[in-house]
Design an enzyme around this catalytic site. Structure first.
Site, PDB file in Angstrom:
ATOM      1  N   ASP A 182       0.862  -1.183   0.000  1.00  0.00           N
ATOM      2  CA  ASP A 182       0.000   0.000   0.000  1.00  0.00           C
ATOM      3  C   ASP A 182       0.896   1.230   0.000  1.00  0.00           C
ATOM      4  O   ASP A 182       1.712   1.407   0.905  1.00  0.00           O
ATOM      5  CB  ASP A 182      -0.866  -0.046   1.264  1.00  0.00           C
ATOM      6  N   ILE A 183       0.746   2.067  -0.984  1.00  0.00           N
ATOM      7  CA  ILE A 183       1.666   3.199  -1.130  1.00  0.00           C
ATOM      8  C   ILE A 183       1.527   4.209   0.019  1.00  0.00           C
ATOM      9  O   ILE A 183       2.483   4.902   0.347  1.00  0.00           O
ATOM     10  CB  ILE A 183       1.506   3.876  -2.507  1.00  0.00           C
ATOM     11  N   THR A 202      -3.327   2.289 -14.396  1.00  0.00           N
ATOM     12  CA  THR A 202      -3.808   0.910 -14.611  1.00  0.00           C
ATOM     13  C   THR A 202      -5.018   0.536 -13.756  1.00  0.00           C
ATOM     14  O   THR A 202      -5.440  -0.621 -13.749  1.00  0.00           O
ATOM     15  CB  THR A 202      -2.696  -0.137 -14.370  1.00  0.00           C
ATOM     16  N   GLY A 203      -5.584   1.525 -13.047  1.00  0.00           N
ATOM     17  CA  GLY A 203      -6.802   1.260 -12.282  1.00  0.00           C
ATOM     18  C   GLY A 203      -8.007   1.740 -13.066  1.00  0.00           C
ATOM     19  O   GLY A 203      -8.306   1.237 -14.157  1.00  0.00           O
ATOM     20  N   ASN A 243      -5.775  13.009 -11.087  1.00  0.00           N
ATOM     21  CA  ASN A 243      -6.481  13.410 -12.312  1.00  0.00           C
ATOM     22  C   ASN A 243      -6.123  14.857 -12.616  1.00  0.00           C
ATOM     23  O   ASN A 243      -5.621  15.582 -11.750  1.00  0.00           O
ATOM     24  CB  ASN A 243      -7.998  13.206 -12.168  1.00  0.00           C
ATOM     25  N   ASP A 273      -5.554   7.781  -5.306  1.00  0.00           N
ATOM     26  CA  ASP A 273      -5.821   9.171  -4.939  1.00  0.00           C
ATOM     27  C   ASP A 273      -6.675   9.245  -3.664  1.00  0.00           C
ATOM     28  O   ASP A 273      -6.337   9.985  -2.730  1.00  0.00           O
ATOM     29  CB  ASP A 273      -6.522   9.861  -6.110  1.00  0.00           C
ATOM     30  N   TYR A 305      -8.294   4.216 -14.900  1.00  0.00           N
ATOM     31  CA  TYR A 305      -7.957   4.706 -16.234  1.00  0.00           C
ATOM     32  C   TYR A 305      -7.753   3.588 -17.255  1.00  0.00           C
ATOM     33  O   TYR A 305      -7.601   3.856 -18.450  1.00  0.00           O
ATOM     34  CB  TYR A 305      -6.733   5.633 -16.184  1.00  0.00           C
TER      35      TYR A 305
HETATM   36  P1  ADP Z   1      -5.637   5.547 -12.378  1.00  0.00           P
HETATM   37  O1  ADP Z   1      -6.849   6.418 -12.270  1.00  0.00           O
HETATM   38  O2  ADP Z   1      -4.399   6.314 -12.789  1.00  0.00           O
HETATM   39  O3  ADP Z   1      -5.882   4.322 -13.183  1.00  0.00           O
HETATM   40  P2  ADP Z   1      -6.038   4.188  -9.810  1.00  0.00           P
HETATM   41  O4  ADP Z   1      -5.823   4.838  -8.500  1.00  0.00           O
HETATM   42  O5  ADP Z   1      -7.437   3.877 -10.211  1.00  0.00           O
HETATM   43  O6  ADP Z   1      -5.298   5.144 -10.870  1.00  0.00           O
HETATM   44  O7  ADP Z   1      -5.194   2.844  -9.881  1.00  0.00           O
HETATM   45  C1  ADP Z   1      -3.828   2.749 -10.161  1.00  0.00           C
HETATM   46  C2  ADP Z   1      -3.293   1.468  -9.560  1.00  0.00           C
HETATM   47  O8  ADP Z   1      -3.070   1.653  -8.168  1.00  0.00           O
HETATM   48  C3  ADP Z   1      -4.216   0.258  -9.653  1.00  0.00           C
HETATM   49  O9  ADP Z   1      -3.415  -0.865  -9.974  1.00  0.00           O
HETATM   50  C4  ADP Z   1      -4.776   0.120  -8.237  1.00  0.00           C
HETATM   51  O10 ADP Z   1      -5.081  -1.223  -7.931  1.00  0.00           O
HETATM   52  C5  ADP Z   1      -3.587   0.567  -7.429  1.00  0.00           C
HETATM   53  N1  ADP Z   1      -3.884   1.017  -6.052  1.00  0.00           N
HETATM   54  C6  ADP Z   1      -5.067   1.385  -5.501  1.00  0.00           C
HETATM   55  N2  ADP Z   1      -4.892   1.757  -4.215  1.00  0.00           N
HETATM   56  C7  ADP Z   1      -3.561   1.624  -3.935  1.00  0.00           C
HETATM   57  C8  ADP Z   1      -2.748   1.822  -2.790  1.00  0.00           C
HETATM   58  N3  ADP Z   1      -3.256   2.257  -1.631  1.00  0.00           N
HETATM   59  N4  ADP Z   1      -1.410   1.573  -2.886  1.00  0.00           N
HETATM   60  C9  ADP Z   1      -0.870   1.152  -4.049  1.00  0.00           C
HETATM   61  N5  ADP Z   1      -1.579   0.933  -5.164  1.00  0.00           N
HETATM   62  C10 ADP Z   1      -2.916   1.155  -5.124  1.00  0.00           C
END
Ligand code: ADP
Length: 194
Positions: free
Chosen positions: A17-18, A129-130, A31, A41, A132
């Site tokens: 988890d970032i 990759t989420g 965004n 985000d 988007y």
């Molecule tokens: P985007 O809108 O750029 O696609 P997202 O936030 O929807 O961004 O997703 C980008 C990636 O981050 C996805 O693979 C998602 O599963 C992952 N993700 C979501 N929450 C976390 C987190 N807390 N820590 C790390 N990665 C995450």
């Protein structure tokens, strides 16, 4: 954990988890309006608290947001990181709309900001990759090539990719291997391994 040295910087892949990462900066998959979203985000804003939204609001007021392929830097509120770099990746539209260039540009812009602020460690999520919809295998290749091609001088210590799922970690691990065999300037003893 998977890691590889490149020109004095360690590229490290971890699953996690970032928002919990100790790093000089974590990167947000933001965004272009810099308004709260879901995914990374939402998690960053929840964990970091109101200071992040206040900083984003100031940037919105000053310059209207952050175009796709670019990045801005703010304080990190209550997060363990010192800064949040808000990078805007492209929405996937099938691959022929400049998505790869825009995604690479978002990574490069983030490293440039990190370098300009003298940061030593930066943690990225898998941008785009989420929600988007960018296919992760392709995004991983673009991300690692962009980072490998734009490592700042003097070198920053660590660029970490924090992948939420095992599937994503595996995709990034394959992309890291594809970067090619370690060159003479790398430290081969530190290469690879889980
Ligand atoms: P985007 O809108 O750029 O696609 P997202 O936030 O929807 O961004 O997703 C980008 C990636 O981050 C996805 O693979 C998602 O599963 C992952 N993700 C979501 N929450 C976390 C987190 N807390 N820590 C790390 N990665 C995450």
């Amino acid at each position: 954990m998977i890691e590889r040295w490149l020109r004095g910087t360690v590229l490290r892949l971890v699953q996690g988890d970032i928002t919990t990462q100790a790093a000089d900066a974590i990167v947000n998959a933001a965004n272009s309006a810099l308004v709260g979203g879901g995914g990374v985000d939402g998690a960053i804003r929840r964990a970091g608290g109101p200071e992040i939204e206040e900083a984003c609001a100031r940037i919105r007021a000053e310059r209207g947001g952050c175009p796709t392929g670019s990045a801005v830097i703010t304080a990190a509120g209550r997060l363990p990181a010192r800064y949040v770099i808000h990078a805007v990746g492209p929405v996937w539209r099938g691959g022929a709309a400049g998505e790869a260039d825009l995604l690479a540009s978002a990574y490069r812009a983030s490293l440039e900001l990190a370098s300009r602020h003298g940061l030593r460690t930066v943690a990225f999520p898998s941008i785009s990759t989420g929600v988007y919809g960018y296919p992760v295998e392709q995004a991983a290749r673009v991300a690692l090539r962009a980072v490998a091609g734009a490592l700042p001088r003097p070198p920053i210590e660590e660029v970490r990719f924090v992948l939420f799922s095992r599937t994503d970690l595996d995709a990034y691990a394959r992309a890291l291997q594809e970067l090619g065999a370690p060159g003479a300037e790398e430290n081969p003893d530190q290469t690879a391994g889980r």
